[in-house]
Design a protein around this motif. Structure first.
Motif, PDB file in Angstrom:
ATOM      1  N   SER A 172      16.078  49.433 -34.954  1.00 34.99           N
ATOM      2  CA  SER A 172      15.692  50.839 -35.010  1.00 34.99           C
ATOM      3  C   SER A 172      16.608  51.661 -34.132  1.00 34.99           C
ATOM      4  O   SER A 172      17.160  51.151 -33.171  1.00 34.99           O
ATOM      5  N   PRO A 173      16.741  52.947 -34.463  1.00 33.84           N
ATOM      6  CA  PRO A 173      17.474  53.815 -33.548  1.00 33.84           C
ATOM      7  C   PRO A 173      16.803  53.772 -32.172  1.00 33.84           C
ATOM      8  O   PRO A 173      15.577  53.705 -32.092  1.00 33.84           O
ATOM      9  N   THR A 174      17.611  53.801 -31.104  1.00 28.38           N
ATOM     10  CA  THR A 174      17.059  53.595 -29.762  1.00 28.38           C
ATOM     11  C   THR A 174      15.901  54.522 -29.405  1.00 28.38           C
ATOM     12  O   THR A 174      14.921  54.067 -28.819  1.00 28.38           O
ATOM     13  N   PRO A 175      15.965  55.826 -29.747  1.00 28.57           N
ATOM     14  CA  PRO A 175      14.811  56.658 -29.396  1.00 28.57           C
ATOM     15  C   PRO A 175      13.519  56.168 -30.037  1.00 28.57           C
ATOM     16  O   PRO A 175      12.458  56.206 -29.410  1.00 28.57           O
ATOM     17  N   HIS A 176      13.627  55.684 -31.285  1.00 27.77           N
ATOM     18  CA  HIS A 176      12.421  55.179 -31.932  1.00 27.77           C
ATOM     19  C   HIS A 176      11.941  53.907 -31.273  1.00 27.77           C
ATOM     20  O   HIS A 176      10.742  53.670 -31.152  1.00 27.77           O
ATOM     21  N   THR A 177      12.897  53.082 -30.838  1.00 32.01           N
ATOM     22  CA  THR A 177      12.504  51.867 -30.120  1.00 32.01           C
ATOM     23  C   THR A 177      11.750  52.253 -28.853  1.00 32.01           C
ATOM     24  O   THR A 177      10.710  51.662 -28.535  1.00 32.01           O
ATOM     25  N   ALA A 178      12.285  53.245 -28.146  1.00 30.06           N
ATOM     26  CA  ALA A 178      11.610  53.700 -26.939  1.00 30.06           C
ATOM     27  C   ALA A 178      10.200  54.173 -27.274  1.00 30.06           C
ATOM     28  O   ALA A 178       9.236  53.851 -26.570  1.00 30.06           O
ATOM     29  N   PHE A 179      10.091  54.904 -28.370  1.00 25.97           N
ATOM     30  CA  PHE A 179       8.805  55.428 -28.803  1.00 25.97           C
ATOM     31  C   PHE A 179       7.839  54.285 -29.114  1.00 25.97           C
ATOM     32  O   PHE A 179       6.684  54.275 -28.672  1.00 25.97           O
ATOM     33  N   MET A 180       8.338  53.284 -29.833  1.00 30.19           N
ATOM     34  CA  MET A 180       7.484  52.153 -30.209  1.00 30.19           C
ATOM     35  C   MET A 180       7.079  51.336 -29.006  1.00 30.19           C
ATOM     36  O   MET A 180       5.938  50.915 -28.868  1.00 30.19           O
ATOM     37  N   ALA A 181       8.080  51.078 -28.141  1.00 25.28           N
ATOM     38  CA  ALA A 181       7.820  50.173 -27.025  1.00 25.28           C
ATOM     39  C   ALA A 181       6.894  50.812 -26.003  1.00 25.28           C
ATOM     40  O   ALA A 181       6.239  50.105 -25.243  1.00 25.28           O
ATOM     41  N   THR A 182       6.849  52.132 -25.959  1.00 25.63           N
ATOM     42  CA  THR A 182       6.005  52.773 -24.943  1.00 25.63           C
ATOM     43  C   THR A 182       4.716  53.308 -25.551  1.00 25.63           C
ATOM     44  O   THR A 182       3.649  52.734 -25.369  1.00 25.63           O
ATOM     45  N   ALA A 183       4.824  54.406 -26.305  1.00 24.25           N
ATOM     46  CA  ALA A 183       3.614  55.087 -26.776  1.00 24.25           C
ATOM     47  C   ALA A 183       2.796  54.192 -27.692  1.00 24.25           C
ATOM     48  O   ALA A 183       1.585  54.013 -27.499  1.00 24.25           O
ATOM     49  N   VAL A 184       3.453  53.595 -28.683  1.00 23.51           N
ATOM     50  CA  VAL A 184       2.714  52.791 -29.657  1.00 23.51           C
ATOM     51  C   VAL A 184       2.025  51.626 -28.963  1.00 23.51           C
ATOM     52  O   VAL A 184       0.851  51.331 -29.202  1.00 23.51           O
ATOM     53  N   LYS A 185       2.765  50.981 -28.070  1.00 27.57           N
ATOM     54  CA  LYS A 185       2.176  49.831 -27.398  1.00 27.57           C
ATOM     55  C   LYS A 185       1.025  50.252 -26.496  1.00 27.57           C
ATOM     56  O   LYS A 185      -0.012  49.579 -26.433  1.00 27.57           O
ATOM     57  N   ALA A 186       1.195  51.377 -25.826  1.00 28.04           N
ATOM     58  CA  ALA A 186       0.143  51.825 -24.915  1.00 28.04           C
ATOM     59  C   ALA A 186      -1.155  52.097 -25.668  1.00 28.04           C
ATOM     60  O   ALA A 186      -2.225  51.625 -25.271  1.00 28.04           O
ATOM     61  N   VAL A 187      -1.072  52.833 -26.783  1.00 29.67           N
ATOM     62  CA  VAL A 187      -2.318  53.155 -27.487  1.00 29.67           C
ATOM     63  C   VAL A 187      -2.903  51.907 -28.137  1.00 29.67           C
ATOM     64  O   VAL A 187      -4.125  51.757 -28.206  1.00 29.67           O
ATOM     65  N   SER A 188      -2.034  51.001 -28.599  1.00 32.45           N
ATOM     66  CA  SER A 188      -2.575  49.777 -29.189  1.00 32.45           C
ATOM     67  C   SER A 188      -3.349  48.989 -28.148  1.00 32.45           C
ATOM     68  O   SER A 188      -4.421  48.456 -28.433  1.00 32.45           O
ATOM     69  N   PHE A 189      -2.794  48.940 -26.928  1.00 32.12           N
ATOM     70  CA  PHE A 189      -3.514  48.220 -25.883  1.00 32.12           C
ATOM     71  C   PHE A 189      -4.816  48.920 -25.523  1.00 32.12           C
ATOM     72  O   PHE A 189      -5.824  48.269 -25.215  1.00 32.12           O
ATOM     73  N   ALA A 190      -4.810  50.259 -25.555  1.00 32.95           N
ATOM     74  CA  ALA A 190      -6.043  50.980 -25.239  1.00 32.95           C
ATOM     75  C   ALA A 190      -7.121  50.636 -26.254  1.00 32.95           C
ATOM     76  O   ALA A 190      -8.278  50.378 -25.894  1.00 32.95           O
ATOM     77  N   ALA A 191      -6.741  50.597 -27.546  1.00 34.80           N
ATOM     78  CA  ALA A 191      -7.721  50.248 -28.566  1.00 34.80           C
ATOM     79  C   ALA A 191      -8.151  48.796 -28.416  1.00 34.80           C
ATOM     80  O   ALA A 191      -9.326  48.450 -28.608  1.00 34.80           O
ATOM     81  N   PHE A 192      -7.204  47.957 -28.051  1.00 36.89           N
ATOM     82  CA  PHE A 192      -7.474  46.547 -27.791  1.00 36.89           C
ATOM     83  C   PHE A 192      -8.556  46.417 -26.705  1.00 36.89           C
ATOM     84  O   PHE A 192      -9.494  45.621 -26.822  1.00 36.89           O
ATOM     85  N   LEU A 193      -8.403  47.246 -25.647  1.00 41.62           N
ATOM     86  CA  LEU A 193      -9.374  47.217 -24.553  1.00 41.62           C
ATOM     87  C   LEU A 193     -10.778  47.519 -25.062  1.00 41.62           C
ATOM     88  O   LEU A 193     -11.749  46.899 -24.651  1.00 41.62           O
ATOM     89  N   ARG A 194     -10.875  48.513 -25.953  1.00 39.46           N
ATOM     90  CA  ARG A 194     -12.207  48.872 -26.461  1.00 39.46           C
ATOM     91  C   ARG A 194     -12.842  47.714 -27.205  1.00 39.46           C
ATOM     92  O   ARG A 194     -14.046  47.511 -27.162  1.00 39.46           O
ATOM     93  N   ILE A 195     -12.010  46.975 -27.947  1.00 36.99           N
ATOM     94  CA  ILE A 195     -12.578  45.892 -28.749  1.00 36.99           C
ATOM     95  C   ILE A 195     -12.906  44.686 -27.872  1.00 36.99           C
ATOM     96  O   ILE A 195     -13.931  44.041 -28.035  1.00 36.99           O
ATOM     97  N   ILE A 196     -12.034  44.423 -26.891  1.00 39.01           N
ATOM     98  CA  ILE A 196     -12.261  43.262 -26.033  1.00 39.01           C
ATOM     99  C   ILE A 196     -13.482  43.498 -25.158  1.00 39.01           C
ATOM    100  O   ILE A 196     -14.110  42.556 -24.680  1.00 39.01           O
ATOM    101  N   ALA A 197     -13.820  44.770 -24.956  1.00 38.51           N
ATOM    102  CA  ALA A 197     -14.984  45.084 -24.131  1.00 38.51           C
ATOM    103  C   ALA A 197     -16.268  44.576 -24.759  1.00 38.51           C
ATOM    104  O   ALA A 197     -17.338  44.662 -24.160  1.00 38.51           O
ATOM    105  N   SER A 198     -16.156  44.021 -25.970  1.00 33.66           N
ATOM    106  CA  SER A 198     -17.360  43.544 -26.648  1.00 33.66           C
ATOM    107  C   SER A 198     -17.920  42.284 -26.024  1.00 33.66           C
ATOM    108  O   SER A 198     -18.919  41.759 -26.492  1.00 33.66           O
ATOM    109  N   ASN A 199     -17.289  41.767 -24.982  1.00 36.44           N
ATOM    110  CA  ASN A 199     -17.778  40.549 -24.345  1.00 36.44           C
ATOM    111  C   ASN A 199     -17.691  39.338 -25.244  1.00 36.44           C
ATOM    112  O   ASN A 199     -18.334  38.328 -24.987  1.00 36.44           O
ATOM    113  N   ALA A 200     -16.883  39.431 -26.280  1.00 37.63           N
ATOM    114  CA  ALA A 200     -16.735  38.279 -27.159  1.00 37.63           C
ATOM    115  C   ALA A 200     -16.174  37.098 -26.379  1.00 37.63           C
ATOM    116  O   ALA A 200     -16.489  35.952 -26.664  1.00 37.63           O
ATOM    117  N   LEU A 201     -15.342  37.374 -25.378  1.00 40.35           N
ATOM    118  CA  LEU A 201     -14.728  36.296 -24.615  1.00 40.35           C
ATOM    119  C   LEU A 201     -15.749  35.569 -23.761  1.00 40.35           C
ATOM    120  O   LEU A 201     -15.606  34.386 -23.485  1.00 40.35           O
TER     121      LEU A 201
END
Lengths: 490, 510
Positions: free
Chosen positions: A245-274
């Motif tokens: 990918s063009p570097t700016p898009h990589t930066a976008f993916m590696a930061t913003a996309v990953k951050a929000v995905s992890f935030a949503a991940f947190l909401r789901i993991i909070a289910s105490n399934a673990l």
């Protein structure tokens, strides 16, 4: 079921509305001008304006929410809580940085810049939906809005070959991950009878041990997220897509996309399934360990700077997964979650800065930067070299940078939950990572060469300076920052 | 405020030096700064009460309250002389390196000052996380010093140095975090303060490696053992020393290695008393192995600098033995030997640097007969050699004598083996001295095209204070030891339940 949509609901999603409206401006202007690009700078300002408006509205909504009883909107589909506001604001900040990069980079600037900004802002709108979603189907909508725009952003790049491949790869594997996620949601809906997360969480305790179908469903949902945040062994797309990918898009993916995905991940993991499923818990821990090792060891072998950063971002996903697991097993959710969010702040800033340096060095759209080509950069551009040094040391977790405190809080929360061995794996991995994070510094300062950046690019330079400054400055006031995050979460 | 000023002033100096526009006045400016810092650190004596074993000049403010991490500086008899050693060696190293650093001077001087600040912070910080910060920060400037201004294999050496040290310290970080949770359990609130670590009673099960105290003891000890460095973790040291530029070697040998032994004294032995007693034999053993191994390897080195580097391994073995003898003689000797080693090995590296500047060679076989050509240099080298092999009247004697006394008192077996190091030390140093300074003139010495010049005035100024100290510390040790006596007595007597009080009162004046 009847749903009434009031003004309050619209007010709650005003940041998304603002972003959406702002995203329309550049393409509308382009249409009105008879399909002629306006000056890129005007487009950039419109994009940044939209992001700024969204940030202000997000804060306003969050502050006013205190007086309001119901923080949810649209019949409990969206919620405006601490995760939303902290991750949302950070996402907006790093997205603004990525936009600055797009403005300068030869692969993204040019005759489709208006469309690019439109797509970027739509993607950010999807991110805001994703971080505020508390219904699994809305999570899916957010995920897709974010990703579909991103596929197109990569595909319309001026780069000739790799970006097309990257877009296709990302599209296919992203689609695969979405399918896994949806499949899991279907099982959860089948067993719980609802896709509303709090209701899923309420029934997790009873269902996780008794219902195999539910366990299968929640595992699929988690695996879908593992794909998105590139947890090994689901990481294989990451290096190719990040490099192509063009570097700016990589930066976008590696930061913003990953951050929000992890935030949503947190909401789901909070289910105490673990907590309910010992096997799932063990499985996740092994994923974290494997991810850290794969990311770090593979990064050592890379010569292409972008590819090295891609593997390093996989390794960081591993560290973050340690925090996510901690959140999943702890009674006091807010500690683990805030350590993850704090780490996301640190990670996003340093990754943005590092990719910005790569972007700065790209002279044309097909230019690829190897680590060795940095030789002699410190003599030519001492300030930029110093910034890259700070960013690399921060990624390696050397104090007193923000990266160190990110790791410190992450490991503290893990050790607090008794995940001592996971923390030991993580610190040993961070030693491995030191080796390849030092390499760019070694090459820049200790080898002779003619490295030169493209010159100009003041927007990109601003992004680098701001992120490096934050890395050092926020490192010194990390305590208050952590407390602010923790307070917004509880 | 005094200790904060002592630690952070060099940071400010580093910033000024890095931005200073005039290349020509750079070196005098930096030297002036280093002397100001030295003078400031001498100010500690004014407020320091030698009769007290308590922590003095304490500055303590909350920093990260969520985890009980504080901004916490304090000084006692153990750290006092190490602080002075640091501020003393920095101007000496700068003056000694006047000519050896030719390019990117600005960056080099900035590195020296950042390093000085980090080392001082390491000696003065009394909060675990705060300490860790300085401990790790000290890696970065040294990494650049070796990597940019070093010799041919500098990159290999500097990366090795960085990674070795990092391996030990990250495990220490895990142990620190774990200890913080233990304080939360024991006292109700989380704390990273060393004083609270002292108050902890960490469960110890004799003979079981997986008991908490043994595990954390190992994590801390590993970090410090790599830094010291202890055999067999010493391999980074010869590489780093040989490749480092002269001032880098001086600071590395003079001060940085002491961060390891200081760490043992401050962070390991009092915090984990049972484990320390239980595993003392092990550290005595590797100390003895270090002494003999270092000496034997030093004996066969063809390169003077490498010889001095291996002699450091040997000397640091003495310090380790002294500390783990756990009696008054041993511990006092250990602390004293830290200072001696800083002076004598620092001076040796300076001298090696001086001759290297003249001939650009460190190979012993290419020298010979230097005594006839460079009389002053020879005298200086000889005095420092005597100090290094611990001849009576020099500082090295006092240190080694006390350590051996302590070792015999603890267990005479260790004493017998350690004593052999005294002989071996004399062998490799005197043999090297003979080959370099006496005998027929070597190819470098009789080279007519490059006549050698004796010590310049600047070089005499560098060496004079070191030589004065060699005799001062050798003839009148009580001047130095009186300041540390109270702390060391307290350290030895309360080894099982060490606690450090905070002295209040006197420091309000500033």
């Amino acid at each position: 079921m009847t749903t009434t949509i009031g003004l309050g609901d619209l007010f709650s999603i005003s940041p998304m509305i603002a972003l959406f409206l702002a995203s329309l401006i550049p393409i509308t202007v382009k249409v009105l001008r008879g399909n002629v690009e306006q000056p890129p700078f005007a487009t950039l300002i419109q994009g940044l304006g939209g992001i700024l408006a969204a940030a202000i509205l997000l804060l306003t909504v969050f502050v006013l929410r205190g007086q309001q009883l119901n923080p949810t909107a649209f019949a409990n589909a969206l919620v405006l809580d601490g995760v939303t506001v902290s991750v949302g604001l950070m996402t907006l900040l790093v997205s603004a940085g990525a936009l600055l990069l797009m403005y300068d980079n030869p692969a993204t600037r040019g005759n489709q810049f208006s469309e690019l900004i439109f797509l970027a802002l739509s993607s950010i709108t999807g991110m805001l939906i994703l971080v505020s979603a508390v219904d699994l189907l809305v999570v899916f909508i957010g995920l897709e809005t974010m990703s579909l725009s991103l596929y197109m952003m990569i595909a319309i790049s001026h780069e000739q070959k790799l970006s097309k491949e990257a877009a296709l790869k990302y599209f296919i594997l992203g689609g695969f991950a979405s399918a896994l996620f949806l499949y899991g949601v279907a099982f959860i809906f089948g067993t719980v009878g609802s896709t509303y997360l709090p209701q899923v969480i309420a029934s997790t305790g009873a269902l996780i041990s008794s219902s195999r179908l539910f366990l299968f469903g929640i595992t699929m949902v988690i695996l879908g997220f593992c794909f998105k945040v590139s947890i090994a062994p689901f990481h294989a797309w990451t290096p190719d897509v990040y490099q192509g990918s063009p570097t700016p898009h990589t930066a976008f993916m590696a930061t913003a996309v990953k951050a929000v995905s992890f935030a949503a991940f947190l909401r789901i993991i909070a289910s105490n399934a673990l907590v309910g499923s010992e096997n799932l818990f063990d499985f996740m821990q092994w994923l974290a360990v494997i991810t850290m090792i794969v990311g770090n060891v593979a990064a050592i072998l890379q010569n292409n700077f972008k590819r090295m950063l891609a593997y390093s971002s996989i390794a960081h996903s591993g560290y973050l997964l340690v925090g996510v697991i901690t959140t999943g097993v702890s009674d006091d959710m807010s500690f683990g979650a805030s350590s993850v969010i704090f780490y996301l702040v640190a990670y996003s800033l340093m990754t943005l800065g590092a990719f910005a340096i790569v972007s700065l060095m790209e002279r044309d759209e097909n230019h690829s930067i190897s680590i060795d080509s940095l030789a002699g950069y410190a003599r030519k551009r001492p300030l930029m070299a110093l910034c890259l040094t700070v960013l690399m040391l921060s990624m390696a977790g050397v104090p007193p940078t923000l990266g160190f405190f990110g790791k410190f809080y992450l490991f503290t929360s893990a050790i607090g939950e008794g995940l001592l061995w996971l923390a030991i794996w993580a610190v040993l991995n961070s030693v491995i990572s030191v080796y390849y994070y030092l390499r760019p510094i070694v090459v820049m300062y200790m080898k002779e060469g003619e490295a030169m950046d493209a010159g100009g690019m003041f927007a990109t330079r601003t992004a680098i300076l701001v992120s490096s400054f934050f890395i050092v400055f926020l490192g010194l006031i990390s305590g208050p920052l952590f407390e602010v995050i923790e307070r917004t979460l509880s | 405020m005094l200790l904060s000023a002592v630690v952070f002033l060099p940071m400010l100096f580093a910033l000024i030096v890095a931005l200073w526009p005039n290349q020509r006045t750079l070196r005098p400016l930096a030297l002036g700064f280093a002397l100001i810092e030295f003078a400031l650190s001498l100010g500690i004596f004014y407020y320091f009460d030698p009769s007290s074993s308590a922590l003095q000049l304490v500055e303590r403010y909350p920093w990260i309250e969520r985890f009980g991490i504080t901004y916490f500086f304090g000084i006692d008899g153990i750290s006092l002389w190490l602080v002075i050693l640091t501020t003393f060696l920095t101007p000496v190293a700068l003056l000694g390196a006047w000519k050896s650093i030719e390019e990117r001077v600005r960056g080099f001087l900035a590195c020296v000052f950042i390093l000085e600040a980090a080392m001082l912070g390491t000696f003065l910080a009394m909060d675990a996380v705060f300490f860790y910060l300085f401990w790790e920060l000290s890696l970065v400037p040294m990494y650049f010093m070796i990597g940019i201004w070093g010799g041919a294999r500098r990159i290999y050496a500097t990366v090795k140095f960085f990674i070795f040290t990092m391996v030990g310290s990250v495990l220490m970080l895990v142990a620190i975090i774990y200890m913080m949770f233990l304080t939360a359990e024991a006292f109700g609130t989380m704390s990273a303060s060393l004083l609270d670590f002292y108050r902890l009673d960490i469960p110890f099960i004799s003979g079981q490696f997986l008991s908490p105290q043994t595990l954390m003891f190992s994590a801390f000890a590993l970090a410090f053992a790599i830094k010291v460095p202890v055999f067999p973790l010493h391999t980074w040291l010869p590489d780093a020393h040989v490749e480092a530029p002269t001032p880098g070697s001086v600071i590395l040998a003079g001060v940085m290695l002491k961060m390891g032994t200081y760490g043992f004294m401050r962070w390991v032995m009092p915090v984990f008393p049972e484990a320390t007693v239980h595993y003392a034999w092990f550290f005595m053993l590797i100390g003895v192995i270090g002494i003999i191994y270092g000496a034997l390897v030093a004996m066969v080195q063809p390169d003077i600098k490498k010889l001095v580097a291996y002699s450091s391994v040997s000397h640091m073995g003495y310090i380790l033995i002294g500390l783990f003898a756990l009696n008054e003689f041993g511990v006092t000797g250990g602390l004293y030997q830290m200072l001696n080693h800083g002076i004598s090995t620092g001076a040796l590296f300076l001298l090696v640097g001086m001759i290297y500047e003249r001939t650009h060679s460190r190979e012993i076989s290419r020298y010979g007969g230097l005594a006839g050509v460079l009389p002053f240099f020879t005298i200086a080298f000889f005095i420092v050699t005597l100090s290094s092999i611990a001849v009576p009247m020099t500082n090295g004697f006092i240190g080694e004598f006390l350590i051996l006394l302590g070792a015999f008192q603890a267990n005479s077996v260790w004493g017998y083996f350690a004593v052999s190091g005294v002989v071996l030390g004399a062998v490799y140093m005197l043999w090297m001295f003979k080959r370099v300074f006496f005998g027929p003139q070597g190819e470098l010495v009789k080279d007519e095209h490059h006549p050698l010049h004796d010590l310049s005035v600047r070089e005499m100024f560098v060496l004079a204070p070191m030589i004065v100290l060699v005799f001062w510390m050798g003839l009148y040790p009580s001047f130095f030891l009186n300041y540390s006596k109270a702390s060391l007595d307290h350290f030895v007597k309360n080894q099982a339940h060490y606690e450090l009080a905070i002295q209040s009162g006197k420091e309000v004046a500033q």
